[in-house]
Motif scaffolding. Structure first.
Motif, short mmCIF file in Angstrom:
data_model
loop_
_atom_site.label_atom_id
_atom_site.label_comp_id
_atom_site.label_asym_id
_atom_site.label_seq_id
_atom_site.Cartn_x
_atom_site.Cartn_y
_atom_site.Cartn_z
N VAL A 173 0.86 -1.19 0.00
CA VAL A 173 0.00 0.00 0.00
C VAL A 173 0.90 1.24 0.00
CG1 VAL A 173 -1.84 1.25 1.19
CG2 VAL A 173 -1.72 -1.24 1.36
N GLY A 174 0.59 2.19 -0.86
CA GLY A 174 1.37 3.44 -0.88
C GLY A 174 0.45 4.63 -0.99
N LEU A 175 1.00 5.79 -0.67
CA LEU A 175 0.22 7.04 -0.72
C LEU A 175 0.78 7.94 -1.81
CD1 LEU A 175 -0.03 7.63 3.14
CD2 LEU A 175 -1.79 6.65 1.63
N ARG A 176 0.02 8.10 -2.88
CA ARG A 176 0.46 8.95 -3.99
C ARG A 176 0.28 10.42 -3.59
NH1 ARG A 176 -3.45 5.42 -5.95
NH2 ARG A 176 -2.74 3.87 -7.46
N PRO A 177 1.28 11.25 -3.81
CA PRO A 177 1.08 12.67 -3.52
C PRO A 177 0.30 13.35 -4.65
CG PRO A 177 3.39 12.20 -4.11
CD PRO A 177 2.64 10.93 -4.27
N GLY A 178 -0.96 13.67 -4.38
CA GLY A 178 -1.82 14.24 -5.42
C GLY A 178 -2.08 15.72 -5.17
N SER A 179 -1.77 16.56 -6.14
CA SER A 179 -2.07 17.99 -6.00
C SER A 179 -3.52 18.25 -6.43
CB SER A 179 -1.11 18.83 -6.85
OG SER A 179 -1.42 18.66 -8.21
N ARG A 180 -3.95 19.51 -6.34
CA ARG A 180 -5.35 19.82 -6.68
C ARG A 180 -5.66 19.52 -8.14
NH1 ARG A 180 -6.26 25.31 -3.34
NH2 ARG A 180 -6.80 24.30 -1.38
N ASP A 181 -4.70 19.80 -9.02
CA ASP A 181 -4.96 19.55 -10.45
C ASP A 181 -4.26 18.28 -10.94
OD1 ASP A 181 -2.35 20.39 -10.46
OD2 ASP A 181 -2.69 22.26 -11.55
N HIS A 182 -3.72 17.53 -9.99
CA HIS A 182 -3.04 16.27 -10.31
C HIS A 182 -1.79 16.42 -11.16
CE1 HIS A 182 -6.86 13.83 -9.18
NE2 HIS A 182 -6.12 14.16 -8.14
N MET A 183 -1.30 17.66 -11.25
CA MET A 183 -0.03 17.90 -11.93
C MET A 183 1.04 18.03 -10.85
SD MET A 183 -0.87 18.39 -15.15
CE MET A 183 -2.47 18.47 -15.92
N PRO A 184 2.29 17.70 -11.18
CA PRO A 184 3.34 17.84 -10.17
C PRO A 184 3.61 19.31 -9.85
CG PRO A 184 4.30 17.30 -12.30
CD PRO A 184 2.80 17.20 -12.46
N ILE A 185 4.21 19.54 -8.69
CA ILE A 185 4.60 20.90 -8.29
C ILE A 185 6.13 20.90 -8.24
CG2 ILE A 185 4.42 22.66 -6.48
CD1 ILE A 185 1.82 21.25 -5.56
N ILE A 186 6.74 21.47 -9.25
CA ILE A 186 8.21 21.42 -9.36
C ILE A 186 8.72 22.81 -9.72
CG2 ILE A 186 10.17 20.09 -10.26
CD1 ILE A 186 8.13 18.27 -11.70
N GLY A 187 9.68 23.31 -8.93
CA GLY A 187 10.28 24.60 -9.27
C GLY A 187 10.49 25.47 -8.05
N ASP A 188 10.75 26.76 -8.30
CA ASP A 188 11.05 27.67 -7.20
C ASP A 188 9.76 28.27 -6.64
OD1 ASP A 188 10.24 29.53 -9.04
OD2 ASP A 188 12.08 30.72 -8.99
N SER A 189 9.93 29.28 -5.78
CA SER A 189 8.76 29.95 -5.20
C SER A 189 9.11 31.43 -5.08
CB SER A 189 8.48 29.38 -3.81
OG SER A 189 9.54 29.74 -2.95
N ASP A 190 8.20 32.23 -4.50
CA ASP A 190 8.56 33.64 -4.37
C ASP A 190 9.42 33.93 -3.13
OD1 ASP A 190 6.61 33.45 -2.52
OD2 ASP A 190 5.22 34.88 -3.44
N VAL A 191 9.87 32.87 -2.44
CA VAL A 191 10.85 33.05 -1.36
C VAL A 191 12.20 32.51 -1.86
CG1 VAL A 191 11.53 32.37 0.97
CG2 VAL A 191 9.13 32.83 0.46
N GLU A 192 13.21 33.34 -1.81
CA GLU A 192 14.52 32.93 -2.31
C GLU A 192 15.01 31.67 -1.60
OE1 GLU A 192 17.21 36.27 -2.62
OE2 GLU A 192 18.91 34.89 -2.62
N GLY A 193 15.47 30.72 -2.38
CA GLY A 193 16.06 29.49 -1.82
C GLY A 193 15.05 28.41 -1.46
N LEU A 194 13.76 28.65 -1.71
CA LEU A 194 12.76 27.63 -1.39
C LEU A 194 12.22 27.00 -2.67
CD1 LEU A 194 10.98 26.22 0.78
CD2 LEU A 194 9.30 28.04 0.42
N PHE A 195 12.40 25.68 -2.80
CA PHE A 195 11.99 24.95 -3.99
C PHE A 195 11.03 23.82 -3.62
CE2 PHE A 195 15.98 26.95 -4.98
CZ PHE A 195 15.88 27.31 -6.32
N PHE A 196 10.27 23.38 -4.62
CA PHE A 196 9.33 22.27 -4.42
C PHE A 196 9.56 21.19 -5.47
CE2 PHE A 196 7.40 25.89 -2.41
CZ PHE A 196 6.84 25.35 -1.25
N ALA A 197 9.42 19.94 -5.03
CA ALA A 197 9.45 18.80 -5.96
C ALA A 197 8.50 17.77 -5.37
CB ALA A 197 10.85 18.25 -6.11
N THR A 198 7.23 18.00 -5.57
CA THR A 198 6.23 17.14 -4.93
C THR A 198 4.98 17.03 -5.84
OG1 THR A 198 5.02 16.75 -2.86
CG2 THR A 198 5.22 19.05 -3.55
N GLY A 199 3.99 16.27 -5.37
CA GLY A 199 2.73 16.19 -6.13
C GLY A 199 2.84 15.38 -7.41
N HIS A 200 3.73 14.39 -7.42
CA HIS A 200 3.94 13.63 -8.67
C HIS A 200 2.84 12.59 -8.91
CE1 HIS A 200 7.84 15.55 -8.27
NE2 HIS A 200 8.11 15.21 -9.52
#
Ligand code: FAD
Ligand code: GLY
Length: 374
Positions: free
Chosen positions: A306-333
């Motif tokens: 059994v596993g838990l898939r990380p699902g975002s609201r639109d089911h697309m991954p969340i990959i990239g930077d943010s509006d805070v310097e040095g904070l990145f995301f690689a989730t929601g795959h």
């Protein structure tokens, strides 16, 4: 202070990104709350199936997945060089059978759509389908055949990534849960682990289904990711049933693995963080699997995962930077994390190292949710 990156989460996404950063000479540490490589990435079936997985609505994701699949041979070569373990994508091919008129009509629409956008796809009669995969039910009335979808041994991949990451100089801290991300002067400055502050220049949130629970993130930067439960049954192939092709039947897939397993998957359930296998879903998978390939009836059951898939609201991954310097995301795959591993690791490591954003990842960043409320 020289640049240092901390990755939160030692699943396939965190490990592969860490490895690519380390092999570029970057200082990188991965913090994993349990044992690395035991989350969704372990439970996954390992399909690399941009074609078979996609519907009509997911065209941007489809192109991202296809690019990632093309990167797998380079990824495997580099991983072999750094770990000594060879894990290659296997072009098993995939068959999507229809068993009644309803299935047939649905597949016809998918076939027409794929043909229109120039994807290689073949329509088979029921007889032709059984020539391709003789263990398919005689009830099969037609099928789509996709030659170039592939699969990989994701468990071996995780082992290789752990070795490669550390051989390239990365530091892996297992049983170290990140409680909080910390900020100073409007920039990312580190994390709190085991009540201690650890400083760095960049933090990457790669905590899979748990990404939203990490402390310290401002409300608008909480990644809107939820767990989507998936149960799979590992059967043991024997002479009574030697399926060689991936079969994606309605509501179930059957995936023969080179280690002798036949994976029957998978449930897609909104059950929060529940990871108990359940009689109802296991019954349903067995029933649907048996309808598609009747000879699974006599196969021994090896285990259930059994596993838990990380699902975002639109089911697309969340990959990239943010509006805070040095904070990145690689989730929601979500359902394609194994497939999207190479593109996530190559593109995001390049982005972090050079500061130049990735063209391939455009549109997949967290900024698309900025306007929404949690
Ligand atoms: P995970 O592997 O879950 O890793 C996240 C890690 O972060 C965990 O180890 C967790 O302990 C750690 N963590 C979380 N919070 C913290 C914290 N605060 N501090 C430290 N560590 C933390 N994808 C495909 O491409 N093909 C498939 O065939 C496929 N089949 C699947 C079948 C099933 C049944 C399931 C469940 C998924 C499947 N997937 C498939 C999807 C794929 O498994 C996921 O998209 C992928 O594994 C996500 O990887 P991850 O590293 O983000 O998450
Ligand atoms: N990609 C297969 C699954 O999520 O079950």
């Amino acid at each position: 202070m020289s640049n240092k990156t901390i990755i939160i989460g030692g699943g396939i996404i965190g490990l592969s990104l860490g490895w690519q950063l380390a092999r570029k000479g970057e200082e990188v540490e991965i913090y994993e709350s349990g044992r690395a490589g035991t989350g969704a990435s372990y439970a996954a079936a390992g399909m690399l199936a941009p074609q078979a997985e996609m519907g009509f609505e997911d065209i941007e994701l489809f192109y991202l997945c296809r690019k990632s699949l093309e990167m797998y041979s380079r990824f495997s070569e580099e991983l072999f060089a750094d770990s000594g373990i060879l894990v290659e994508a296997e072009r098993t091919g995939c068959i999507l059978p229809a068993f009644d008129r309803d299935d047939n009509e649905r597949l016809r629409r998918l076939y027409d759509f794929r043909e229109k956008i120039g994807m290689p796809v073949v329509w088979l009669s029921g007889t032709e389908a059984r020539e391709v995969e003789p263990f398919l039910s005689p009830r099969c009335t037609g099928a789509i055949w996709i030659n170039d979808d592939a699969q990989i041994n994701n468990r071996k991949l995780l082992e290789a990534l752990k070795i490669a990451f550390q051989k390239c100089g990365g530091k892996l801290f297992e049983n170290h849960k990140v409680e909080e991300i910390i900020f100073a002067d409007g920039k990312t400055s580190g994390v709190i682990v085991n009540d201690k502050e650890v400083y760095c220049t960049n933090v990457v949130v790669a905590g899979g289904s748990w990404s939203k629970q990490i402390g310290g993130l401002p409300e608008n930067l909480l990644p809107q990711v939820r767990p989507v439960k998936g149960q799979i049954i590992n059967l043991k192939l024997n002479d009574s049933c030697r399926v060689t092709k991936v079969v994606r039947a309605p509501d179930v897939y059957l995936l023969p693995k080179s280690d002798g397993r036949l994976i029957l998957g998978a449930s897609v359930e909104e059950m929060g963080f529940d990871v108990d296998p359940t009689a109802g879903e296991i019954f349903r998978l067995l029933e649907r699997g048996w309808e598609a390939v009747p000879s699974i009836y006599d196969l021994p059951i090896e285990s259930i995962d059994v596993g838990l898939r990380p699902g975002s609201r639109d089911h697309m991954p969340i990959i990239g930077d943010s509006d805070v310097e040095g904070l990145f995301f690689a989730t929601g795959h979500y359902r394609n994390g194994i497939l999207l591993t190479p593109i996530t690791a190559y593109e995001l490591s390049g982005w972090i190292q050079t500061g130049n954003s990735s063209e391939a990842l455009k549109g997949f960043g967290i900024s698309r949710f900025y306007e929404e409320t949690a």
